[in-house]
Design an enzyme around this catalytic site. Structure first.
Site, short mmCIF file in Angstrom:
data_model
loop_
_atom_site.label_atom_id
_atom_site.label_comp_id
_atom_site.label_asym_id
_atom_site.label_seq_id
_atom_site.Cartn_x
_atom_site.Cartn_y
_atom_site.Cartn_z
N PHE A 122 31.49 32.38 74.22
CA PHE A 122 30.55 33.16 73.43
C PHE A 122 31.39 34.15 72.63
O PHE A 122 32.53 34.45 72.99
CB PHE A 122 29.56 33.90 74.35
CG PHE A 122 28.17 33.32 74.34
CD1 PHE A 122 27.96 31.97 74.13
CD2 PHE A 122 27.07 34.13 74.55
CE1 PHE A 122 26.68 31.43 74.14
CE2 PHE A 122 25.78 33.62 74.55
CZ PHE A 122 25.59 32.26 74.34
N GLN A 236 20.44 45.69 68.44
CA GLN A 236 21.30 44.59 68.02
C GLN A 236 20.55 43.62 67.12
O GLN A 236 19.49 43.11 67.49
CB GLN A 236 21.83 43.84 69.24
CG GLN A 236 22.83 42.75 68.87
CD GLN A 236 23.54 42.20 70.09
OE1 GLN A 236 22.94 41.49 70.88
NE2 GLN A 236 24.80 42.54 70.26
N LEU A 252 15.10 32.95 67.09
CA LEU A 252 16.53 32.94 67.36
C LEU A 252 17.16 31.56 67.18
O LEU A 252 16.61 30.54 67.60
CB LEU A 252 16.77 33.39 68.81
CG LEU A 252 18.24 33.56 69.22
CD1 LEU A 252 18.87 34.71 68.45
CD2 LEU A 252 18.34 33.80 70.72
N GLU A 255 23.47 31.81 69.81
CA GLU A 255 24.92 31.94 69.62
C GLU A 255 25.67 30.73 70.15
O GLU A 255 26.81 30.47 69.76
CB GLU A 255 25.41 33.21 70.30
CG GLU A 255 26.85 33.57 70.00
CD GLU A 255 27.19 34.99 70.41
OE1 GLU A 255 28.29 35.20 70.92
OE2 GLU A 255 26.34 35.87 70.21
N ARG A 286 28.96 40.39 67.52
CA ARG A 286 27.68 40.19 66.85
C ARG A 286 27.45 41.16 65.70
O ARG A 286 26.87 40.79 64.68
CB ARG A 286 26.55 40.32 67.88
CG ARG A 286 26.44 39.10 68.77
CD ARG A 286 25.25 39.19 69.70
NE ARG A 286 25.10 37.93 70.43
CZ ARG A 286 24.16 37.72 71.34
NH1 ARG A 286 23.30 38.68 71.63
NH2 ARG A 286 24.07 36.55 71.96
N HIS A 351 17.07 41.68 67.60
CA HIS A 351 17.17 40.80 68.77
C HIS A 351 17.17 41.51 70.11
O HIS A 351 16.59 41.02 71.08
CB HIS A 351 18.44 39.96 68.65
CG HIS A 351 18.66 39.00 69.78
ND1 HIS A 351 17.73 38.05 70.13
CD2 HIS A 351 19.70 38.84 70.63
CE1 HIS A 351 18.18 37.34 71.15
NE2 HIS A 351 19.36 37.80 71.49
N ARG A 386 25.84 44.58 72.26
CA ARG A 386 25.77 43.79 73.49
C ARG A 386 26.64 42.56 73.39
O ARG A 386 26.59 41.82 72.41
CB ARG A 386 24.32 43.38 73.80
CG ARG A 386 24.20 42.54 75.06
CD ARG A 386 22.77 42.29 75.41
NE ARG A 386 22.07 41.44 74.46
CZ ARG A 386 22.14 40.10 74.45
NH1 ARG A 386 22.90 39.46 75.33
NH2 ARG A 386 21.45 39.41 73.56
#
Length: 583
Positions: A122, A236, A252, A255, A286, A351, A386
């Site tokens: 990630f 975020q 969404l 990711e 992000r 988000h 985050r």
């Protein structure tokens, strides 16, 4: 709507039936408490199901070099040093056992050829530490916890709205709510309450949250009960949300697409992340990717629907369907687009709330006796940004701690004051909202969401925030004129009006926090203050006055990082990913 009410008594009341709430309920039950869970939705339809990509823990499956200290460093640095070090340390040290526990309870995590829990990359992680179940990890976790809850015979009351916490002499003794269909009211008496009510990102026009949730209801309940909130301005914006068709904007795009090699390009075909973070590219933090996408779009290099392009079509179709099944179906269903053949058009979407209720690191208790909280409605973990995959870890780690602490409090409390006047006042407040009016809640909600997107979106400025605050006060003036009555949707009008009232309060805290934070830090980007200000490495804390109005924030120092862990944070440069080559 019936003005009389029934009474239900338990040791621990859990408000919210997502992953944090169910894990809290399991912990409280296992500690010997009688537990009840209340949810606005059906138990398998909580917001957790939208957490797609994965859940973090240092297992070392793919990268044995990983360590909890490195996970700590990645998290603290990603949060621009605003996260509480003790909260972060608890998460990173307890997450491995939490994930193994979920696996033992039947969570269908993807496995390696050797049968170990697999892990993927990630953004902004040095090593692969994100466990996953395809791209529906949140749904898999929630189903696992729901099954465990059922095994323990913990009751879950669905389709109920909690309108107020019950507080006397600084202690919480339950909550008041109503059935969304019949309107029947219930006083839920309890020795301790755990709030797991989610975030406030539905306040933005383009949001990954669904309708009728994430207006900050859980935060508002705690704030109205005289708990504190902090860092509400730290929201975020995920880099990739859908942009079409109407009705699904903001949904969404996980990711995990970028984790599996997805590439971002603009309308000119340029892989533009080379200009913003040439080392990490699409797997940058992000905030950087969201700002990059926003910049490309605002400077005229966006696509026909106002987005940039995310392309995974260089992967085999079978690979995509195996690793990203939900995304494959999502674009087929909404756009008739085969992502194995064509790029997706995406744009930033609100988000995740990094701010929320102030809680104690060890117990996740608030400063209201008997009131605990866990999950996205709390602050202290993520700071100003985050780390992807940490949210699901947070729900199970701190859900367990909050539930256990609430049970201990409940079982060791000898006397609980439960004044009938407090309960009657909660019922009277609902009565006051039910009347004919000249406004409907939905249009005012839309106006609020437009206001927040335009004045407190990806990029802010002092003037836009001031203008937004002035407009917000105008919206607040119509709250008493909302038409609320029973309809074929039951008491949806009442629930939407309560959502709106919560949203206006949390929006005020967000705008005031964003005005006070005169710097750019992580997700909070001020066009008129583009530099990071070392003096603002603080948390901004709020309370409400007796009339429920949000006061001005005050600064609270972030606790210091222990010296041994500071070495890890200082020694972590911006080039992460463990040497992985982007494909």
């Amino acid at each position: 709507m019936p003005s009389s009410y029934r009474t239900h008594v338990s040791n621990v009341l859990v408000i919210g039936s997502g992953a944090a709430g169910l894990r809290a309920a399991i912990a409280a039950d296992q500690a010997g408490a009688q537990v009840l869970v209340i949810g606005k939705r059906r138990r398998l339809d909580a917001h957790t199901v939208l957490a797609s990509g994965g859940i973090n823990a240092v297992l070392g499956t793919r990268d044995p070099e990983d360590s909890w200290q490195q996970h700590f460093a990645d998290t603290v640095k990603e949060g621009y040093r605003l996260g509480d070090p003790r909260v972060v340390e608890i998460l990173v040290t307890e997450a491995p056992d939490a994930i193994r526990e979920l696996a033992e309870w039947g969570c269908p995590f993807a496995l390696t050829e050797e049968g170990a829990i697999d892990q993927r990359f990630f953004g902004a992680h040095r090593w692969r530490r994100t466990c996953y179940a395809g791209d529906y990890t949140g749904r898999a976790v929630l189903q696992t916890l729901a099954n465990k809850t059922a095994d323990l015979r913990i009751p879950v009351v669905e389709d109920h709205y909690i309108s107020a916490l019950l507080v006397a002499d600084g202690a919480c003794f339950g909550a008041f709510g109503f059935d969304l269909h019949s309107g029947d009211r219930t006083t839920f008496l309890a020795d301790a309450v755990v709030l797991c009510g989610g975030g406030h990102t539905r306040l933005w026009r383009r949001s990954s949250s669904r309708r009728d949730e994430n207006f900050g209801e859980g935060m508002f309940l705690g704030l109205a009960a005289q708990a504190a909130v902090m860092d509400m301005e730290l929201v975020q914006f995920h880099p990739t949300g859908m942009v079409a068709p109407p009705g699904v904007e903001g949904t969404l795009v996980t990711e995990a697409v970028r984790g599996e090699g997805g590439r971002l390009t603009n309308a000119n075909g340029e892989r533009f992340m080379e200009r913003y973070d040439p080392q990490r590219m699409e797997l940058s933090t992000r905030d950087r990717v969201a700002l990059a996408n926003y910049t490309e779009i605002s400077e005229g290099r966006g696509g026909p629907n106002g987005g940039v392009f995310l392309d995974i079509s260089h992967r085999d179709k079978s690979y995509i369907i195996k690793r990203l099944p939900r995304m494959y179906r999502q674009f087929i269903e909404h756009q008739m687009l085969d992502i194995s053949e064509s790029p997706m058009e995406v744009a930033p979407t609100a988000h995740y709330s990094m701010g929320g209720l102030v809680v104690k690191p060890e117990t996740h208790g608030t400063d209201v006796a008997g009131l605990y909280a866990a999950g996205e409605c709390t602050a202290g973990m993520h700071g100003a940004n985050r780390l992807g995959g940490n949210s699901l870890s947070e729900t199970v780690v701190f859900g367990r701690r909050a539930g256990s602490a609430a049970a201990s409090f409940a079982l060791n409390t000898e006397v609980t004051l439960r004044p009938k006047r407090v309960i009657s006042a909660a019922s009277d407040r609902l009565d006051e909202l039910i009347h004919s009016g000249n406004e409907l809640a939905r249009p005012v909600q839309r106006a609020l969401r437009d206001l927040m997107w335009e004045h407190a979106g990806v990029v802010r400025s002092g003037q836009s925030l001031q203008d937004g605050l002035a407009q917000l006060y105008g919206l607040r003036s119509v709250l008493g004129d909302i038409d609320v009555r029973y309809s074929d949707e039951g008491w949806a009008d009442l629930a939407q009006t309560l959502d709106l009232r919560a949203g206006v309060t949390m929006a005020e805290a967000t705008l005031k926090g964003a005005l006070a934070r005169t710097e750019t830090r992580g997700c909070h980007i001020r066009a008129d203050a583009p530099e990071l200000d070392p003096d603002l490495q603080v948390n901004l804390v709020f309370r409400v006055d007796a009339e429920g109005h949000v006061g001005e924030p005050w600064a609270a120092d972030v606790p210091p990082i222990p010296a041994a862990l500071e070495e890890w944070v200082s020694g972590t440069d911006d080039v992460m990913l463990g040497g992985r080559l982007l494909e």
